[in-house]
Motif scaffolding. Structure first.
Motif, PDB file in Angstrom:
ATOM      1  N   LEU A 154       0.358  -1.305   0.050  1.00  0.00           N
ATOM      2  CA  LEU A 154       0.361   0.232   0.295  1.00  0.00           C
ATOM      3  C   LEU A 154       1.517   0.953  -0.240  1.00  0.00           C
ATOM      4  N   LEU A 155       1.980   1.378   0.651  1.00  0.00           N
ATOM      5  CA  LEU A 155       3.038   1.967   0.499  1.00  0.00           C
ATOM      6  C   LEU A 155       3.413   1.968  -0.586  1.00  0.00           C
ATOM      7  N   ALA A 156       3.427   1.390  -0.998  1.00  0.00           N
ATOM      8  CA  ALA A 156       4.665   1.352  -2.348  1.00  0.00           C
ATOM      9  C   ALA A 156       3.836   2.108  -3.164  1.00  0.00           C
ATOM     10  N   LEU A 157       2.522   1.537  -3.788  1.00  0.00           N
ATOM     11  CA  LEU A 157       1.576   2.040  -5.041  1.00  0.00           C
ATOM     12  C   LEU A 157       1.347   3.841  -4.608  1.00  0.00           C
ATOM     13  N   GLY A 158       0.563   4.038  -3.307  1.00  0.00           N
ATOM     14  CA  GLY A 158       0.955   5.252  -2.280  1.00  0.00           C
ATOM     15  C   GLY A 158       2.191   6.249  -3.037  1.00  0.00           C
ATOM     16  N   THR A 159       3.025   5.783  -3.122  1.00  0.00           N
ATOM     17  CA  THR A 159       3.842   6.743  -2.738  1.00  0.00           C
ATOM     18  C   THR A 159       3.837   6.867  -4.411  1.00  0.00           C
ATOM     19  N   ALA A 160       4.136   5.415  -5.511  1.00  0.00           N
ATOM     20  CA  ALA A 160       3.768   5.964  -6.927  1.00  0.00           C
ATOM     21  C   ALA A 160       3.330   6.721  -7.218  1.00  0.00           C
ATOM     22  N   ALA A 161       2.081   6.232  -6.812  1.00  0.00           N
ATOM     23  CA  ALA A 161       0.937   7.275  -7.785  1.00  0.00           C
ATOM     24  C   ALA A 161       0.552   9.002  -7.127  1.00  0.00           C
ATOM     25  N   PHE A 162       1.547   9.331  -5.862  1.00  0.00           N
ATOM     26  CA  PHE A 162       1.603  10.564  -5.670  1.00  0.00           C
ATOM     27  C   PHE A 162       2.580  11.267  -6.120  1.00  0.00           C
ATOM     28  N   SER A 163       4.154  10.939  -6.427  1.00  0.00           N
ATOM     29  CA  SER A 163       4.635  11.114  -7.273  1.00  0.00           C
ATOM     30  C   SER A 163       4.134  11.456  -8.401  1.00  0.00           C
ATOM     31  N   GLY A 164       3.639  10.398  -9.285  1.00  0.00           N
ATOM     32  CA  GLY A 164       3.103  10.735 -10.257  1.00  0.00           C
ATOM     33  C   GLY A 164       3.072  11.563 -10.523  1.00  0.00           C
ATOM     34  N   LEU A 212     -12.774   6.995  -4.410  1.00  0.00           N
ATOM     35  CA  LEU A 212     -12.133   6.793  -5.481  1.00  0.00           C
ATOM     36  C   LEU A 212     -10.402   7.704  -5.757  1.00  0.00           C
ATOM     37  N   LEU A 213     -10.566   7.787  -4.538  1.00  0.00           N
ATOM     38  CA  LEU A 213      -9.161   8.832  -4.584  1.00  0.00           C
ATOM     39  C   LEU A 213      -7.994   8.454  -3.877  1.00  0.00           C
ATOM     40  N   PRO A 214      -7.175   8.691  -4.378  1.00  0.00           N
ATOM     41  CA  PRO A 214      -5.871   7.612  -3.689  1.00  0.00           C
ATOM     42  C   PRO A 214      -5.433   7.881  -2.114  1.00  0.00           C
ATOM     43  N   ILE A 215      -5.851   9.004  -1.758  1.00  0.00           N
ATOM     44  CA  ILE A 215      -5.749   9.613  -0.124  1.00  0.00           C
ATOM     45  C   ILE A 215      -6.439   8.442   1.013  1.00  0.00           C
ATOM     46  N   THR A 216      -7.657   8.544  -0.137  1.00  0.00           N
ATOM     47  CA  THR A 216      -8.571   7.730   0.382  1.00  0.00           C
ATOM     48  C   THR A 216      -8.635   6.112   0.755  1.00  0.00           C
ATOM     49  N   ALA A 217      -8.115   5.752  -1.489  1.00  0.00           N
ATOM     50  CA  ALA A 217      -7.556   4.317  -0.828  1.00  0.00           C
ATOM     51  C   ALA A 217      -6.466   3.870   0.335  1.00  0.00           C
ATOM     52  N   ASP A 224      -7.257  -0.849   7.287  1.00  0.00           N
ATOM     53  CA  ASP A 224      -8.344  -2.376   6.617  1.00  0.00           C
ATOM     54  C   ASP A 224      -6.941  -3.094   7.257  1.00  0.00           C
ATOM     55  N   VAL A 225      -6.123  -2.754   7.389  1.00  0.00           N
ATOM     56  CA  VAL A 225      -5.172  -3.831   7.988  1.00  0.00           C
ATOM     57  C   VAL A 225      -5.112  -3.099   9.186  1.00  0.00           C
ATOM     58  N   LEU A 226      -4.211  -2.391   9.906  1.00  0.00           N
ATOM     59  CA  LEU A 226      -4.032  -2.254  10.623  1.00  0.00           C
ATOM     60  C   LEU A 226      -4.718  -2.534  12.408  1.00  0.00           C
ATOM     61  N   GLN A 227      -6.434  -1.949  11.703  1.00  0.00           N
ATOM     62  CA  GLN A 227      -6.781  -1.325  12.774  1.00  0.00           C
ATOM     63  C   GLN A 227      -7.844  -2.725  12.548  1.00  0.00           C
ATOM     64  N   ASP A 228      -8.171  -3.336  11.570  1.00  0.00           N
ATOM     65  CA  ASP A 228      -9.392  -4.455  11.350  1.00  0.00           C
ATOM     66  C   ASP A 228      -8.715  -6.299  11.182  1.00  0.00           C
ATOM     67  N   SER A 231      -6.821  -9.018   5.804  1.00  0.00           N
ATOM     68  CA  SER A 231      -4.722  -9.761   4.671  1.00  0.00           C
ATOM     69  C   SER A 231      -4.682  -8.937   3.910  1.00  0.00           C
ATOM     70  N   LEU A 232      -5.585  -8.408   2.870  1.00  0.00           N
ATOM     71  CA  LEU A 232      -4.717  -7.583   1.580  1.00  0.00           C
ATOM     72  C   LEU A 232      -6.234  -7.015   1.061  1.00  0.00           C
ATOM     73  N   PRO A 233      -6.250  -6.078   1.568  1.00  0.00           N
ATOM     74  CA  PRO A 233      -7.560  -5.386   0.654  1.00  0.00           C
ATOM     75  C   PRO A 233      -7.214  -4.443  -0.770  1.00  0.00           C
ATOM     76  N   TRP A 234      -7.959  -5.688  -1.816  1.00  0.00           N
ATOM     77  CA  TRP A 234      -7.853  -5.588  -2.940  1.00  0.00           C
ATOM     78  C   TRP A 234      -8.423  -4.208  -3.605  1.00  0.00           C
ATOM     79  N   ARG A 235      -9.212  -3.788  -3.054  1.00  0.00           N
ATOM     80  CA  ARG A 235     -10.295  -2.823  -3.309  1.00  0.00           C
ATOM     81  C   ARG A 235      -9.269  -1.527  -3.473  1.00  0.00           C
ATOM     82  N   GLU A 236      -8.286  -1.179  -2.602  1.00  0.00           N
ATOM     83  CA  GLU A 236      -7.631  -0.276  -2.105  1.00  0.00           C
ATOM     84  C   GLU A 236      -6.310  -0.771  -2.990  1.00  0.00           C
ATOM     85  N   LEU A 237      -6.128  -1.431  -3.055  1.00  0.00           N
ATOM     86  CA  LEU A 237      -4.983  -1.826  -4.287  1.00  0.00           C
ATOM     87  C   LEU A 237      -4.690  -1.400  -5.095  1.00  0.00           C
TER      88      LEU A 237
END
Length: 258
Positions: A154-164, A212-217, A224-228, A231-237
């Motif tokens: 999630l962090l890697a994809l978030g970084t890529a999305a926001f960097s772009g 649908l926003l990247p920050i929300t995802a 989902d992972v750290l609170q609930d 295992s793998l939040p597919w929609r957010e990924l």
């Protein structure tokens, strides 16, 4: 050749050495910028402490810090990869820094790689600091060892999305416009991106669009992972992957170096 004489060997350094040197330089510049440190470290830390200690927003059942910590981690990624990088790159472009770097032996792909590495280095410091603060406030992260891979993805994809998106903004707008737009987007997504305000506080139609926003995802996926303990939040990924492809692709297509 006599002893004590040397033959010049002009040429560029190996690509890996150029990337490492430029990444170290970019990281030092980011850490020396007081305004960027305020945006990337101080504001997320204050938000975490304030909303965890003062009952201002109803974050649902459980401890407030359990809801807030994942969102603030997402905010830290956005502040560095998007807002900070967009502003810094925009002014580098305005003052001709990028043009001069383009005339140096370092390839553009190596420069982008170095900028990405510097962003990741700052994010590691942010995440370490915010995690320590959250744990001190009583945060109890879930997910265990199995959740670590999901968090990293999630962090890697978030970084890529926001960097772009940050590079797209910096490479197409004037520096002053980038400064104003990046800060405005930061404030809007802070309020409406599920960082500190739960999405169920918004009307259903609005909440569906905000998902649908990247920050929300990113914030929802981390939650989902750290609170609930998911295992793998597919929609957010999937949402973050789409933003990564669109943002980086658009930046590569439309970025102007001068």
């Amino acid at each position: 050749m006599s002893t004590g004489t040397y033959t010049p060997r002009p040429g560029a350094a190996p690509l890996g050495r150029m990337i490492a040197a430029q990444a170290a330089f970019e990281t030092k510049m980011l850490l020396r910028n007081g305004e960027q440190l305020l945006l990337t470290v101080v504001i997320p830390s204050l938000l975490l402490v304030l909303f965890s200690g003062v009952d201002i927003i109803d974050t649902g059942d459980g401890k407030a810090v359990d809801f807030l910590a994942p969102g603030v981690l997402a905010l830290a990624v956005m502040s560095t990869a998007f807002t900070g990088q967009a502003i810094a790159t925009g002014f580098e472009r305005r003052y001709g820094v990028l043009k001069r770097l383009g005339a140096s032996p370092i390839p553009r792909r190596a420069l982008m790689c170095a900028k990405t590495l510097s962003v990741l280095a700052v994010e590691l410091l942010q995440i370490a600091l915010l995690t320590a603060i959250a744990l001190g406030l009583g945060w109890s992260p879930q997910g265990g060892a199995a959740g670590v891979a999901s968090v990293l993805a999630l962090l890697a994809l978030g970084t890529a999305a926001f960097s772009g998106l940050g590079l797209l903004m910096a490479g197409t707008l004037r520096a002053e416009a980038t400064l104003a737009a990046a800060n405005l987007v930061f404030l809007l997504l802070l309020v409406g991106g599920g960082v500190v305000v739960p999405l169920d506080r918004f009307p259903d139609g609005v909440a569906a669009l905000l998902q649908l926003l990247p920050i929300t995802a990113l914030s929802d996926g981390l939650r989902d992972v750290l609170q609930d303990g998911a295992s793998l939040p597919w929609r957010e990924l999937a949402v973050l992957t789409a933003w990564s492809v669109l943002g980086l692709g658009a930046a590569a297509r439309f970025f102007r170096w001068e």
